[in-house]
Design an enzyme around this catalytic site. Structure first.
Site, PDB file in Angstrom:
ATOM      1  N   PRO A 414       0.863  -1.248  -0.061  1.00  0.00           N
ATOM      2  CA  PRO A 414       0.164   0.050   0.019  1.00  0.00           C
ATOM      3  C   PRO A 414       0.983   1.287   0.132  1.00  0.00           C
ATOM      4  CG  PRO A 414       0.040  -0.952   2.340  1.00  0.00           C
ATOM      5  CD  PRO A 414       0.733  -2.022   1.221  1.00  0.00           C
ATOM      6  N   CYS A 415       1.964   1.096   0.832  1.00  0.00           N
ATOM      7  CA  CYS A 415       2.997   2.446   0.760  1.00  0.00           C
ATOM      8  C   CYS A 415       3.968   2.225  -0.257  1.00  0.00           C
ATOM      9  CB  CYS A 415       3.544   2.590   2.116  1.00  0.00           C
ATOM     10  SG  CYS A 415       2.216   2.810   3.309  1.00  0.00           S
ATOM     11  N   ASN A 416       3.783   1.419  -1.376  1.00  0.00           N
ATOM     12  CA  ASN A 416       5.015   1.331  -2.327  1.00  0.00           C
ATOM     13  C   ASN A 416       5.328   2.503  -2.619  1.00  0.00           C
ATOM     14  OD1 ASN A 416       6.384   1.003  -4.425  1.00  0.00           O
ATOM     15  ND2 ASN A 416       4.970   0.215  -5.747  1.00  0.00           N
TER      16      ASN A 416
END
Length: 454
Positions: A414-416
């Site tokens: 999700p926080c790539n």
């Protein structure tokens, strides 16, 4: 004014860096600022970029409270133009290029409109055939998710690492009552998919009929925007109540615009006369396709954060539904960046038995949520790993021998922050995040090799 005092920001160096990164990516400073206010200063750049696009799509590009923009309409138009050009140059909605380091060869990856992927349930017309590159053909099947509106070059890069497979871009508003623009790269078949039943409600009033009573005629929303990781402040809802109480009925256009902008941005719903509120966590669970109370037992802030970063279950289940006939005896799953288990809930709701799930998830709260759900609903084995770095190629090979291979490798980081951020922060959280995607494809590759040797 309603917007944050810029001087105050200067003291918050982390916020400053985030703004600088977003401005470097081509976003106007005030919109960057608002995105940070909405999502929190520790939100990943991809999430912030997503948020700016969402508010631009909702048509609430405030250019500050700077009266000279209001006075100089031409100047304002020029600025809007400028930011459009910049967005074009930086990929904007059309995704970046094959050589992310060399902006001169732009090969945009445009987002489809409507954003419905290869097909939708009960949409037999759009059926697409696709040919996968030879080296992409499973087993194992893999399924990777990320925000659709990632900065320039990101999707081109991800696609290149994942065997040049074309992403499937889907906005969940076509499947449920809330938008969620995501891209998925996978090697699953796309024929004979089927949706989860019962089909989820597609509009706000179908999902929550009791809100109809107080909904004003000048609020045209029928669906909610992307569900964020944070919630609006009590101060804001109070401000809105005061603004409406001191206006006529209907309120003047300027007040309507102010209220609608905030309602869209924060997904506020009408709970009384002139009274808005944010959704409750169980409503967010429902919209995202999770069982009621799935995230219950952790703090409210944590619940919003975990839900805001999760899959929309109906969307993912539609794509994974093809596995049901292929694996009547169940599947072994390697689940990367599991979060609160959106992929696992999707498989469970499809009636696909999970014999084994090896789950990699750094967040202690998320692990607790997944474990709680698993123990209540599953009979298979759940193996939990906190850090993706500790899942070495050797360890993968051992799992592959032990379970006879993995049928599915699933994950969305999700926080790539492969997304531009690593140009600005080579260390700390941001640098760490940029490595997550790298681990995803490293692990898919390691599973492939280990299974090739079986």
């Amino acid at each position: 004014g309603d917007l944050l005092d810029i001087d105050f920001l200067r003291e918050m160096s982390e916020k400053d860096n985030k703004i600088k990164s977003l401005v470097d990516m081509g976003f106007p400073e005030d919109e960057a600022n608002m995105a940070i206010t909405r999502c929190g200063v520790d939100a990943a750049l991809t999430v912030l970029a997503d948020s700016v696009y969402a508010s631009q799509a909702a048509g609430d590009c405030h250019y500050g409270n700077l009266s000279d923009y209001e006075l100089g309409g031409r100047k304002r138009a020029r600025l809007m133009e400028g930011s459009k050009k910049k967005r074009k140059r930086y990929g904007g909605a059309a995704q970046g290029n094959r050589r992310p380091l060399d902006g001169s060869h732009e090969e945009p990856m445009p987002l489809p409109n409507p954003m419905v992927g290869f097909n939708l349930p009960n949409d037999r017309l759009r059926s697409v055939t696709r040919r996968l590159p030879q080296q992409a053909i499973g087993p194992p099947f893999f399924y990777y998710e990320n925000v659709a509106l990632a900065p320039k070059g990101v999707w081109a890069t991800i696609s290149r690492f994942l065997y040049d497979i074309e992403p499937e871009f889907v906005d969940s508003k076509h499947l449920c009552a809330a938008a969620r623009k995501r891209g998925y790269i996978h090697n699953l078949p796309i024929e004979n998919r089927f949706p989860l039943l019962p089909l989820p409600p597609k509009t706000i009033f179908e999902a929550f009929p009791h809100y109809k009573k107080w909904w004003p005629s000048w609020d045209p929303r029928r669906q909610l925007n992307c569900l964020q990781t944070s919630m609006s402040s009590a101060k804001l809802t109070e401000r809105i109540q005061c603004a409406l109480a001191s206006s006529g009925n209907p309120p003047p256009k300027s007040v309507q615009k102010y209220v609608m902008d905030e309602c869209r941005k924060w997904n506020l719903v009408w709970v009384g006369k002139n009274k808005v509120a944010h959704l409750e966590p169980d409503e967010v669970e429902y919209l995202l396709g999770f069982p009621r109370d799935h995230t219950r037992g952790v703090g409210k802030t944590e619940r919003f954060k975990s839900l805001g970063n999760s899959f929309q279950v109906d969307t993912v289940a539609y794509h994974l539904s093809v596995l049901k006939d292929m694996y009547p005896n169940g599947v072994n799953v390697l689940s990367l960046f599991t979060g609160i288990g959106g992929g696992e809930v999707a498989l469970h709701r499809l009636g696909i038995h999970m014999r084994t799930v090896v789950s990699v998830e750094i967040g202690e709260v998320n692990r607790r949520i997944l474990r709680g759900w698993w123990d209540q609903t599953q009979t298979g084995t759940l193996i939990e790993i906190a850090d993706v770095k500790s899942l070495t190629d050797d360890r993968i090979a051992t799992f592959v021998r032990r379970f006879g291979g993995f049928d599915l490798v699933i994950g969305g980081s999700p926080c790539n922050n492969l997304a531009g951020s690593n140009r600005h922060h080579r260390d700390g959280l941001e640098g760490e995040q940029s490595a997550l995607f790298y681990h995803y494809f490293r692990i898919v590759d390691a599973v492939k090799s280990a299974m090739g040797r079986m």
